[in-house]
Design a protein around this motif. Sequence first.
Motif, PDB file in Angstrom:
ATOM      1  N   CYS A  22       0.837  -1.211   0.000  1.00 27.57           N
ATOM      2  CA  CYS A  22       0.000   0.000   0.000  1.00 27.57           C
ATOM      3  C   CYS A  22       0.871   1.260   0.000  1.00 27.57           C
ATOM      4  N   THR A  26       0.325   3.850  -3.049  1.00 27.45           N
ATOM      5  CA  THR A  26      -0.096   5.248  -2.825  1.00 27.45           C
ATOM      6  C   THR A  26       0.958   6.214  -3.372  1.00 27.45           C
ATOM      7  N   HIS A  33      -5.101   5.503   1.322  1.00 32.17           N
ATOM      8  CA  HIS A  33      -4.985   4.165   1.919  1.00 32.17           C
ATOM      9  C   HIS A  33      -5.879   4.074   3.162  1.00 32.17           C
ATOM     10  N   SER A  35      -6.829   1.377   5.954  1.00 30.90           N
ATOM     11  CA  SER A  35      -6.499   0.053   6.482  1.00 30.90           C
ATOM     12  C   SER A  35      -7.379  -0.257   7.680  1.00 30.90           C
ATOM     13  N   ASP A  86      -7.568  -1.794   2.602  1.00 30.90           N
ATOM     14  CA  ASP A  86      -6.596  -2.828   3.000  1.00 30.90           C
ATOM     15  C   ASP A  86      -7.155  -3.623   4.191  1.00 30.90           C
TER      16      ASP A  86
END
Length: 218
Positions: A22, A26, A33, A35, A86
């Motif tokens: 990630c 990015t 992102h 998560s 994510d």
Amino acid sequence: KEAEPLRIIISGAPASGKGTQCELITQKYGLVHISAGDLLRAEIDSGSQNGRLAKEFMEKGELAPDEILVTMVKEALSKQNGWLLDGYPRSASQATSLERFGFQPDLFILLEVPEDILVDRVIGRRLDPVTGKIYHLKYSLPETEEIAARLTPRFDDTEEKVKLRLKTHNRNVRDVLSRYEEITVRIKGDCSKEEVFGQIDKAMAKLVQQRNTSASRS
Ligand code: AP5
């Protein structure tokens, strides 16, 4: 006409390299992102009741309850046009709620790594509390002595706990994969992080190209 922003899900077993990839995605694609694990750890750090409850599940390597996470993820996604999600969804019920809220991904990236490698990656993982960057004592060393001195392990990164996290992952993975079969790209995750990113970059570049072609036609 401008192409729509990208909506990507990245999935894989514990320590398969989601967070690491990630960072690279990015950097190149400028997506936000989001998560699930980071949202939960931020909730724990805030000292809230939900954070305390989530930690009990995370310490056992189990999924945190939907009541805590579903709304948090919904709110985080609603603020963005494009996103890189994510570690979510990890269950059939989370996939259903995502769909119900109208969040439809364009690509589902699945990182595939053998289990013995996962354990090695977890045990050597360290985080920089200042930048949030992910390191590894063997595979991804800190750039300076100053960073090395402040690195910390994650509370759920022991061999015993990663085995529990793996069990939970193996129990749920099929239910999630079956929802995204048509947009899934399987990535061989047991090579260097640059090589893993090379495979992801190829799949994403293809998607961007398709998007641009169809946007210029309409
Ligand atoms: P989460 O924080 O998402 O943990 P995880 O899924 O176990 O994944 P990790 O963050 O451990 O690993 P990663 O795949 O990001 O790998 P990384 O890039 O760091 O979730 C934690 C907990 O929160 C869960 O157990 C659960 O309780 C709860 N939770 C989360 N999502 C939830 C949900 N949807 N529903 C309910 N509960 C939820 O890499 C690992 C290490 O390997 C690093 O040291 C890195 O430097 C190294 N490395 C990475 N790539 C490579 C490479 N190619 N070669 C060599 N080393 C590498």
